[in-house]
Motif scaffolding. Structure first.
Motif, PDB file in Angstrom:
ATOM      1  N   UNK A  56      79.006  23.932  32.686  1.00  0.00           N
ATOM      2  CA  UNK A  56      77.605  24.173  32.769  1.00  0.00           C
ATOM      3  C   UNK A  56      77.189  22.756  33.812  1.00  0.00           C
ATOM      4  N   UNK A  57      76.036  22.771  34.584  1.00  0.00           N
ATOM      5  CA  UNK A  57      75.434  21.779  35.331  1.00  0.00           C
ATOM      6  C   UNK A  57      75.006  20.735  33.849  1.00  0.00           C
ATOM      7  N   UNK A  58      74.641  18.858  34.575  1.00  0.00           N
ATOM      8  CA  UNK A  58      75.553  18.367  33.597  1.00  0.00           C
ATOM      9  C   UNK A  58      76.125  18.653  32.684  1.00  0.00           C
ATOM     10  N   UNK A  59      77.501  19.293  32.603  1.00  0.00           N
ATOM     11  CA  UNK A  59      78.862  18.924  32.491  1.00  0.00           C
ATOM     12  C   UNK A  59      79.872  17.728  32.387  1.00  0.00           C
ATOM     13  N   UNK A  60      80.521  17.830  32.168  1.00  0.00           N
ATOM     14  CA  UNK A  60      81.944  16.663  31.675  1.00  0.00           C
ATOM     15  C   UNK A  60      82.710  17.501  31.058  1.00  0.00           C
ATOM     16  N   UNK A  61      83.560  17.970  31.941  1.00  0.00           N
ATOM     17  CA  UNK A  61      84.898  18.630  31.709  1.00  0.00           C
ATOM     18  C   UNK A  61      85.744  17.423  32.106  1.00  0.00           C
ATOM     19  N   UNK A  62      87.054  18.307  31.878  1.00  0.00           N
ATOM     20  CA  UNK A  62      88.485  17.565  32.530  1.00  0.00           C
ATOM     21  C   UNK A  62      89.250  18.265  34.209  1.00  0.00           C
ATOM     22  N   UNK A 131      82.642  15.463  36.853  1.00  0.00           N
ATOM     23  CA  UNK A 131      81.369  15.310  36.249  1.00  0.00           C
ATOM     24  C   UNK A 131      80.603  16.574  36.820  1.00  0.00           C
ATOM     25  N   UNK A 132      80.028  17.431  36.395  1.00  0.00           N
ATOM     26  CA  UNK A 132      78.885  18.480  37.720  1.00  0.00           C
ATOM     27  C   UNK A 132      77.787  17.789  37.273  1.00  0.00           C
ATOM     28  N   UNK A 133      77.558  17.613  38.445  1.00  0.00           N
ATOM     29  CA  UNK A 133      75.302  17.031  38.733  1.00  0.00           C
ATOM     30  C   UNK A 133      74.572  18.385  37.674  1.00  0.00           C
ATOM     31  N   UNK A 134      73.759  18.036  37.674  1.00  0.00           N
ATOM     32  CA  UNK A 134      72.362  18.399  37.047  1.00  0.00           C
ATOM     33  C   UNK A 134      72.213  19.216  38.047  1.00  0.00           C
ATOM     34  N   UNK A 135      71.884  18.649  39.490  1.00  0.00           N
ATOM     35  CA  UNK A 135      71.145  20.100  40.717  1.00  0.00           C
ATOM     36  C   UNK A 135      72.794  21.110  40.791  1.00  0.00           C
ATOM     37  N   UNK A 136      73.941  20.821  40.654  1.00  0.00           N
ATOM     38  CA  UNK A 136      74.433  22.495  40.664  1.00  0.00           C
ATOM     39  C   UNK A 136      73.529  23.578  39.970  1.00  0.00           C
ATOM     40  N   UNK A 137      73.997  24.573  40.673  1.00  0.00           N
ATOM     41  CA  UNK A 137      73.428  25.966  40.501  1.00  0.00           C
ATOM     42  C   UNK A 137      74.065  27.104  39.629  1.00  0.00           C
ATOM     43  N   UNK A 138      73.157  27.440  38.720  1.00  0.00           N
ATOM     44  CA  UNK A 138      74.125  28.607  37.739  1.00  0.00           C
ATOM     45  C   UNK A 138      74.834  29.715  39.356  1.00  0.00           C
TER      46      UNK A 138
END
Length: 713
Positions: A56-62, A131-138
């Motif tokens: 999802x936007x705002x997520x931190x994954x690895x 890190x996925x920015x909050x600006x990323x679109x679903x």
């Protein structure tokens, strides 16, 4: 190495061109969701993987680079040690994505002739935060491209690279079970900073000295230390690191590299790696430390000699032999006398019977002892592996267990007095057990002897048991087996010497008198356990146990009668016994601390700083050896006068009930149970204490206190 040098000075551009052409020819290797297709770059197979298929936007994954090397080949850590280069990743990312630093696993030392490298073999997983920015679109599908470059070596070094590409969908998070688990495991095992580790660095006489203060790095707690600096050429990796043990930590002396030609200017970051006993096995672990060049840490008094720091000095064979001797001597300790009287009674009954039957008695008694010791060892190992701080005699820290043992001795006493007999239905539960009664009794006697032997510690036992509980399970079980064999050996040997048994009087009226006489040691044991219970349980513990005894007496009486009313009363008595027994609760206050000064490391340091030698008594209410030492030495007028004459302060570490801090301190001195006696000299230095034997004499105590005085002077 020539290939590597050529690569660094002129081949990188050409190699990148070849990689790009290969990627175009193969179609860019776009994989499925959380992983790319494996790319075989030569001696390494590379993949790019993620912990989530969707995020999802705002997520931190690895995201992680996975490298699988051919057999014998290796690639390098962030600092290669000797000649070499770590893996590098060049990213091509959408604006809404960013990648963090690599989390490096703990490397191993790889030797190539005289060259020492810090490297990895077989498999390597290098995780990074994505890190996925909050600006990323679903609904967006983001393409992640990476060009991974790495050096792979075995006799020769080959530069290799792989171009990797995968897609990440933005939407409802969907974890990839396999890669998420692998990445989490890599992150968990990777070296990281930990509380309790402080380090400093200095240049002294042409050597780089790294001091690390930590409870983990005290003598006997670890082995095989090695410091991996983050920056290459900080040290000469080809030359050995020399460890010296401090009372509060570790010193490593190493040859500085050319990066330190102008002296120490900045904090030296690195990883201290060492073997630690975790869950009964020596495991390699690493901790990230920052060695300050401005503030020194205190690692205590440093041993005069250098050491390879191999952990406990007691080896497996020596520990097993010590346990065997301790087991034999344990037969002479007072807590075992009541149960051994049962065995004596059994020999008296069987003395003039068939030799083969007598030997079977001895073997069954031995089997009971060995099974019990191994079961006890297994319970100890399982509980310690689960994180419990326990040791020898742990079951007598539980008020229910203490009360149950007291009731058991009470029931045995009733039987020996003739109040009831184990006959009829008590002996037959599905077959003719008449012949096996004696054999079962011999086995049970062995079990009971082990249970009540645990409050005692015989000479040679303490070090052996301390060693056993710090070793892998198989070694620990071997030491406990040797302890059990030594404990059972006297009676086993006697069963194979019928000539000695023949000298005993033939069975007759005297046997009944002898049997009743043996009931009195059982009563003494029950009374002693009630006294132990008064310290382990709360204020109602003794009363509840006496009510349980009343209930069990009612049960025995009722079940011996034929009437339904009597049997009903017997059942009620049994239920009341169980109810009262399990109503017991542990005490809430430390009984020793009410009348004597309690031990703590802080109080020891304070008293020493005030100029007093300190005597620490690690004891327990249920420890018979402790009480004998107190009665004969410590609490005598002579013992008190000696303490006053030498100005020694006495502290009590009461382990009557479970106390993790005391258990940890016992383990730090190589002990798994009480008693333990420590004598500290006055002063503020970190010199280790004298450890006195478990069986104290006045002369031993006097000598230790005089030695402490001389050390202070």
């Amino acid at each position: 190495m020539l290939n590597w040098l050529l690569y660094k000075v002129g081949m990188k551009t050409g190699l990148s061109f070849l990689i790009l052409m290969s990627a175009l020819w193969l179609g860019a290797f776009t994989g499925h969701a959380s992983e790319t297709a494996p790319v075989k770059s030569g001696r390494i197979t590379a993949q790019l993987v993620t912990s989530y298929d969707r995020a999802a936007p705002g997520d931190d994954i690895h995201i992680a680079l996975s490298l699988r090397m051919d057999k014998h080949w290796h690639t390098y850590w962030r600092n290669a040690g000797g000649p070499g280069e770590p893996a590098e990743i060049i990213w091509t990312l959408p604006e809404v994505l960013s990648v963090g630093e690599i989390t490096w696993p703990l490397p191993k030392i790889v030797h190539t002739g005289p060259i020492v490298n810090y490297a990895f073999e077989d498999r390597l997983l290098l995780p990074m935060t994505l890190h996925i920015s909050e600006d990323a679109a679903v609904g967006d599908v983001l393409n992640i491209q990476a060009e991974a470059e790495y050096l792979v070596c075995y006799q020769v070094c080959l530069p290799e690279a792989a171009t990797l590409s995968l897609s990440l969908t933005i939407g409802e998070p969907l974890e990839d079970g396999r890669w998420a688990a692998n990445i989490k495991r890599a992150l968990k095992n990777a070296p990281k900073p930990e509380a309790g580790f402080e380090a400093s660095a200095q240049l002294e006489n042409g050597k780089l000295i790294i001091d690390i203060q930590s409870n983990d790095l005290r003598d006997g707690q670890f082995k095989n230390p090695y410091f991996y600096p983050y920056v290459q050429d900080t040290i000469d990796a080809d030359l050995p690191q020399v460890p010296k043990q401090g009372t509060q930590g570790l010193r490593l002396s190493m040859t500085p590299g050319w990066k330190l030609e102008d002296g120490l200017k900045d904090t030296i970051m690195g990883v201290i790696a060492y073997d630690k006993n975790i869950d009964g096995r020596w495991q390699r672990r690493g901790v990230v430390v920052a060695a300050s060049v401005t503030t020194a840490v205190n690692i205590g008094t440093i041993s005069a000699a250098t050491t390879t720091i191999k952990g406990s000095s007691l080896g497996l064979i020596a520990a097993a032999f010590s346990a065997f001797l301790g087991g034999m001597i344990l037969n002479l300790m007072p807590c075992v006398f009541p149960v051994l009287s049962l065995k004596i009674l059994g020999f008296a009954k069987a003395a003039h019977e068939d030799k083969a039957l007598i030997r079977r008695h001895g073997l069954m008694y031995t089997a009971g002892v060995l099974v019990s010791f191994l079961s006890l060892a297994t319970i100890l190992l399982v509980l310690k592996a689960s994180g419990a701080a326990i040791g020898w005699g742990f079951q007598l820290q539980n008020p229910v267990m203490v009360s149950a043992l007291a009731l058991l001795f009470f029931v045995i006493a009733l039987n020996l007095f003739g109040f009831f007999e184990f006959g009829g239905r008590w002996q037959n539960t599905g077959g003719d057990l008449a012949r096996s009664k004696g054999l079962k009794g011999a086995f049970f006697t062995g079990v009971l002897a082990v249970v009540v032997a645990t409050p005692c510690t015989a000479p040679f036992m303490a070090g052996a048991l301390g060693y056993a509980l710090a070793q892998p399970a198989l070694s620990a079980l071997l030491v406990f087996f040797a302890l059990g064999l030594g404990f059972a050996l006297p009676f086993l040997a006697l069963s194979y010497m019928p000539a000695l048994l023949k000298r005993m009087p033939k069975p007759g009226a005297w046997m009944e008198t002898f049997k009743q006489a043996l009931a009195f040691p059982m009563c003494v044991a029950a009374i002693w356990l009630l006294w132990v219970l008064s310290g382990v349980g709360d204020e109602n513990g003794v009363v509840l146990t006496l009510l349980s005894a009343l209930g069990i007496t009612l049960a025995i009486w009722g079940l011996q009668h034929k009437s339904s009313v009597a049997k009903g009363l017997g059942v009620v008595g049994a239920l009341l016994c169980i109810y009262f027994l399990f109503s017991l609760k542990p005490a809430t206050a430390n009984p020793a601390a009410q009348t004597q000064e309690a031990w703590s490391p802080e109080r020891v340091a304070q008293l020493r700083a005030e100029g007093h030698p300190v005597f620490v008594d690690f004891t327990a209410r249920w420890c018979v050896t402790c009480k004998v030492n107190e009665r004969l030495v410590l609490h005598t007028q002579a013992g008190k006068a000696l303490m006053a004459r030498t100005d020694t302060k006495m502290l009590i570490a009461d382990w009557t009930r479970k106390d993790d801090r005391i258990a940890d301190e016992l383990a730090r001195h190589g002990r798994s149970g009480v008693p333990l006696y420590l004598v500290y000299s006055a002063g503020t230095d970190a010199s280790p204490p004298q450890i006195l034997p478990q069986t104290l004499t006045f002369k031993t105590l006097e000598k230790a206190l005089k030695t402490a005085q001389k050390q202070a002077d």
